[in-house]
Design a protein around this motif. Structure first.
Motif, PDB file in Angstrom:
ATOM      1  N   UNK A 133       0.836  -1.204   0.000  1.00 31.65           N
ATOM      2  CA  UNK A 133       0.000   0.000   0.000  1.00 31.65           C
ATOM      3  C   UNK A 133       0.868   1.250   0.000  1.00 31.65           C
ATOM      4  N   UNK A 134       1.900   1.241   0.816  1.00 28.23           N
ATOM      5  CA  UNK A 134       2.813   2.389   0.843  1.00 28.23           C
ATOM      6  C   UNK A 134       3.551   2.547  -0.479  1.00 28.23           C
ATOM      7  N   UNK A 135       3.884   1.421  -1.079  1.00 28.82           N
ATOM      8  CA  UNK A 135       4.574   1.473  -2.371  1.00 28.82           C
ATOM      9  C   UNK A 135       3.663   2.086  -3.440  1.00 28.82           C
ATOM     10  N   UNK A 136       2.386   1.726  -3.417  1.00 26.85           N
ATOM     11  CA  UNK A 136       1.433   2.315  -4.360  1.00 26.85           C
ATOM     12  C   UNK A 136       1.318   3.819  -4.121  1.00 26.85           C
ATOM     13  N   UNK A 137       1.273   4.225  -2.842  1.00 27.92           N
ATOM     14  CA  UNK A 137       1.237   5.654  -2.532  1.00 27.92           C
ATOM     15  C   UNK A 137       2.492   6.355  -3.054  1.00 27.92           C
ATOM     16  N   UNK A 138       3.632   5.706  -2.867  1.00 23.86           N
ATOM     17  CA  UNK A 138       4.910   6.287  -3.309  1.00 23.86           C
ATOM     18  C   UNK A 138       4.925   6.451  -4.825  1.00 23.86           C
ATOM     19  N   UNK A 139       4.443   5.447  -5.552  1.00 25.95           N
ATOM     20  CA  UNK A 139       4.382   5.568  -7.004  1.00 25.95           C
ATOM     21  C   UNK A 139       3.437   6.692  -7.418  1.00 25.95           C
ATOM     22  N   UNK A 140       2.261   6.737  -6.834  1.00 28.57           N
ATOM     23  CA  UNK A 140       1.315   7.804  -7.170  1.00 28.57           C
ATOM     24  C   UNK A 140       1.939   9.179  -6.935  1.00 28.57           C
ATOM     25  N   UNK A 141       2.598   9.333  -5.784  1.00 23.76           N
ATOM     26  CA  UNK A 141       3.197  10.624  -5.455  1.00 23.76           C
ATOM     27  C   UNK A 141       4.353  10.947  -6.389  1.00 23.76           C
ATOM     28  N   UNK A 142       5.151   9.941  -6.743  1.00 18.26           N
ATOM     29  CA  UNK A 142       6.284  10.176  -7.646  1.00 18.26           C
ATOM     30  C   UNK A 142       5.805  10.639  -9.011  1.00 18.26           C
ATOM     31  N   UNK A 143       4.768   9.987  -9.526  1.00 16.70           N
ATOM     32  CA  UNK A 143       4.244  10.390 -10.837  1.00 16.70           C
ATOM     33  C   UNK A 143       3.540  11.748 -10.772  1.00 16.70           C
ATOM     34  N   UNK A 144       2.885  12.027  -9.647  1.00 20.57           N
ATOM     35  CA  UNK A 144       2.233  13.332  -9.509  1.00 20.57           C
ATOM     36  C   UNK A 144       3.266  14.457  -9.512  1.00 20.57           C
ATOM     37  N   UNK A 145       4.372  14.268  -8.795  1.00 17.29           N
ATOM     38  CA  UNK A 145       5.429  15.279  -8.784  1.00 17.29           C
ATOM     39  C   UNK A 145       5.977  15.490 -10.185  1.00 17.29           C
ATOM     40  N   UNK A 146       6.231  14.386 -10.900  1.00 13.86           N
ATOM     41  CA  UNK A 146       6.765  14.495 -12.262  1.00 13.86           C
ATOM     42  C   UNK A 146       5.788  15.222 -13.176  1.00 13.86           C
ATOM     43  N   UNK A 147       4.500  14.932 -13.029  1.00 16.14           N
ATOM     44  CA  UNK A 147       3.478  15.578 -13.855  1.00 16.14           C
ATOM     45  C   UNK A 147       3.429  17.077 -13.588  1.00 16.14           C
ATOM     46  N   UNK A 148       3.454  17.454 -12.332  1.00 13.89           N
ATOM     47  CA  UNK A 148       3.363  18.864 -11.986  1.00 13.89           C
ATOM     48  C   UNK A 148       4.617  19.625 -12.399  1.00 13.89           C
ATOM     49  N   UNK A 149       5.765  18.974 -12.333  1.00 12.66           N
ATOM     50  CA  UNK A 149       6.995  19.628 -12.769  1.00 12.66           C
ATOM     51  C   UNK A 149       7.020  19.817 -14.286  1.00 12.66           C
ATOM     52  N   UNK A 150       6.375  18.908 -14.997  1.00 11.59           N
ATOM     53  CA  UNK A 150       6.344  19.018 -16.458  1.00 11.59           C
ATOM     54  C   UNK A 150       5.410  20.136 -16.908  1.00 11.59           C
ATOM     55  N   UNK A 151       4.405  20.488 -16.082  1.00  4.48           N
ATOM     56  CA  UNK A 151       3.449  21.531 -16.443  1.00  4.48           C
ATOM     57  C   UNK A 151       2.454  21.030 -17.477  1.00  4.48           C
ATOM     58  N   UNK A 152       1.379  21.780 -17.721  1.00 11.00           N
ATOM     59  CA  UNK A 152       1.039  23.076 -17.113  1.00 11.00           C
ATOM     60  C   UNK A 152       0.162  22.953 -15.867  1.00 11.00           C
ATOM     61  N   UNK A 153      -0.241  21.737 -15.452  1.00  6.85           N
ATOM     62  CA  UNK A 153      -1.099  21.582 -14.272  1.00  6.85           C
ATOM     63  C   UNK A 153      -0.368  22.061 -13.014  1.00  6.85           C
TER      64      UNK A 153
END
Length: 552
Positions: A33-53
């Motif tokens: 469960x923590x690993x799934x959270x970590x993946x979700x958070x890692x991809x969210x950070x990458x998405x936000x850094x890429x923009x424009x969201x």
């Protein structure tokens, strides 16, 4: 093994897709469960850094980064403690997969603030840079120079330049497009011999791969059940077939694309850039994959600092939440400012990654798409269709000459094969002069006039992002042709749509993620080893019937 190859009724395929993957109910429950959270958070950070969201599910980048770091700490404690637990074979494999994943966090092609790429690109001249830092510096050069090419008084992106090489009816103007790459090429290969940044990068990469006992070339060969020498033979066999199929006067490198795309040019006016998203959505909808319903996000505008290549990535993974399966969401990023079949092919390819992401149904530990070569090859299963008359008639209202349209497609495909061979040879002999290696390949197999003074191999950002990655496109073409052949045999034609395609492909090929080793999955799907036969047969389609028959 062959039982899994049976054609599934659409209702059964849909039912399989609706089933959540079995999750661990034992010692790994909290860790996974923590690993799934970590993946979700890692991809969210990458998405936000890429923009424009600026926010995902109500959280900004700082909040997602905090969750990512918190889960990383938790996993750093949980996973080592589980090594001594009594685990079944599946959980042992899941534990190993999570440990590998945590050590190799998801990354996404970098975006940079305006001006930052120029500063980073300038560091490429520093001979003290390590492999990763040098790779990042040269990647920045593709943004700074490659996305800002000066041509006829305006600034264009690299992908636009590649499309213009197919469209411009003046060789002089096409040569000027080549000239626009001069600053990029000077950054990668300024003519300092072994001290050139790209040559240093290849040497560092070759040493790194040797030290760890694996490389992208070796990984790709393993995926198709071959070794490096066999792979080289496959690539040269494909290039030999192309050379025979397109025999004629040698062409200048800036004229190569134009010489092979006469048929596709007749359709480019039907594909303005603003029409591309609608065309790819309609095609995938006819294949049973509704991009809108799947939540696929498109970021296709050109803006300063944006990543200089097209790619697809997760926004979040698929996982079970409150007892129900929550599908993955994918996003596609590209710099689309010009239309045409070349650009459309690229976006259909990236959307192929997106539907692949949405199809995975497996536990978080194994949530991935599989080996790199398979990932790239599968995305071309649909993108190659845009060259087929059946696709063109349905979605554009008219079709190009079949042999000419296929020649335009395979002109780009064999360039990828050539780049794959180029990287294979450069990594095997990193002291080689890349201009000489590229000239030998392109003059022999692509019938291009030798220009060893021009580093025109430096058109693909993947060459510096991860040396060796181009093998996944070059050798991937062999697998793409095989997958297309197998799919047609199982469910019928799909170039003009086939509502069975997504359900059947998802159930038999895509849903497994890393829970089934990719070589095993491919052998099961094909019912035999991967073969060059399908791609060689495709290349025969662009030849006069008499000579094609003679080659067999």
């Amino acid at each position: 093994m062959r039982a899994a190859m049976r054609i599934l009724p659409p209702a059964l395929a849909a039912a399989l897709l609706a089933l959540p993957a079995a999750a661990s109910a034992g010692p790994l429950t909290t860790a996974e469960r923590d690993y799934a959270d970590w993946l979700d958070a890692s991809y969210a950070v990458a998405t936000l850094r890429a923009g424009p969201a600026t926010r995902i599910d109500g959280r900004d980048e700082a909040a997602w980064a905090a969750l990512r770091d918190e889960r990383a700490v938790s996993l750093g404690q949980l996973l080592p403690a589980l090594r001594t637990a009594a685990l079944g074979a599946g959980d042992r494999a899941a534990l190993a997969a999570m440990e590998r994943g945590l050590a190799d966090a998801p990354t996404t092609p970098a975006a940079a603030a305006p001006g930052a790429s120029a500063a980073r690109c300038a560091t490429a001249a520093d001979a003290a840079l390590g492999r990763e830092a040098l790779s990042q510096a040269l990647y920045a050069c593709f943004e700074h120079h490659g996305n800002h090419l000066e041509f006829e008084g305006r600034t264009i992106a690299r992908t636009t330049a590649l499309e213009l090489l197919q469209e411009l009816d003046s060789s002089t103007r096409r040569r000027a497009v080549f000239g626009a790459f001069a600053a990029l090429w000077a950054a990668l290969a300024p003519g300092a011999g072994a001290a050139d940044p790209y040559r240093r990068l290849v040497g560092l990469a070759a040493a790194e791969y040797a030290a760890r006992g694996r490389s992208p070339i070796a990984d790709a060969a393993r995926t198709v059940g071959a070794d490096e020498r066999e792979v080289e033979g496959w690539l040269t066999a494909v290039l030999e077939r192309w050379r025979t199929a397109t025999a004629g006067p040698a062409v200048e490198p800036w004229d190569y694309w134009y010489a092979h795309t006469a048929a596709s040019r007749t359709l480019d006016a039907e594909i303005p850039p603003e029409r591309i998203p609608a065309l790819t959505r309609r095609y995938y909808l006819d294949l049973g994959a509704d991009l809108d319903a799947l939540g696929v996000q498109h970021d296709l505008a050109v803006r300063p600092g944006k990543a200089p290549l097209a790619y697809a990535d997760f926004v979040r993974i698929g996982r079970t939440v409150d007892g129900r399966w929550r599908p993955a969401i994918a996003r596609v990023s590209a710099n689309v400012e010009h239309g045409g079949l070349f650009v459309l092919n690229e976006i259909v390819h990236e959307d192929g990654h997106a539907v692949h992401m949405a199809a995975v149904r497996t536990r978080p530990a194994f949530f991935d798409l599989g080996d790199d070569l398979f990932i790239e090859a599968f995305a071309d299963v649909t993108s190659w269709s845009v060259a087929e008359p059946a696709w063109q008639r349905r979605y554009l209202g008219r079709a190009a000459d079949e042999r000419g349209a296929l020649e335009a497609l395979y002109a780009s495909v064999v360039l990828d094969v050539a780049w794959g061979l180029f990287e294979l040879r450069m990594l095997r002999a990193p002291a080689s002069d890349p201009n000489v290696v590229w000239t030998e390949i392109t003059s022999r197999y692509l019938n291009v006039v030798p220009h060893p003074e021009l580093p025109w191999w430096a058109l693909r950002v993947q060459l510096v992002d991860l040396p060796g990655y181009m093998i996944n496109y070059g050798l991937g073409a062999v697998l793409t042709a095989d997958l297309r052949h197998r799919t047609r045999a199982a469910i019928g034609p799909f170039d003009a749509g086939n509502p069975r395609w997504y359900g059947w492909t998802s159930a038999t090929l895509l849903r497994y993620g890393r829970s089934v080793a990719t070589p095993v999955l491919l052998r099961r799907f094909l019912g035999r080893p991967v073969s060059t036969a399908a791609l060689l047969a495709e290349l025969d389609r662009i030849r006069p019937p008499a000579t094609a028959a003679a080659s067999r």
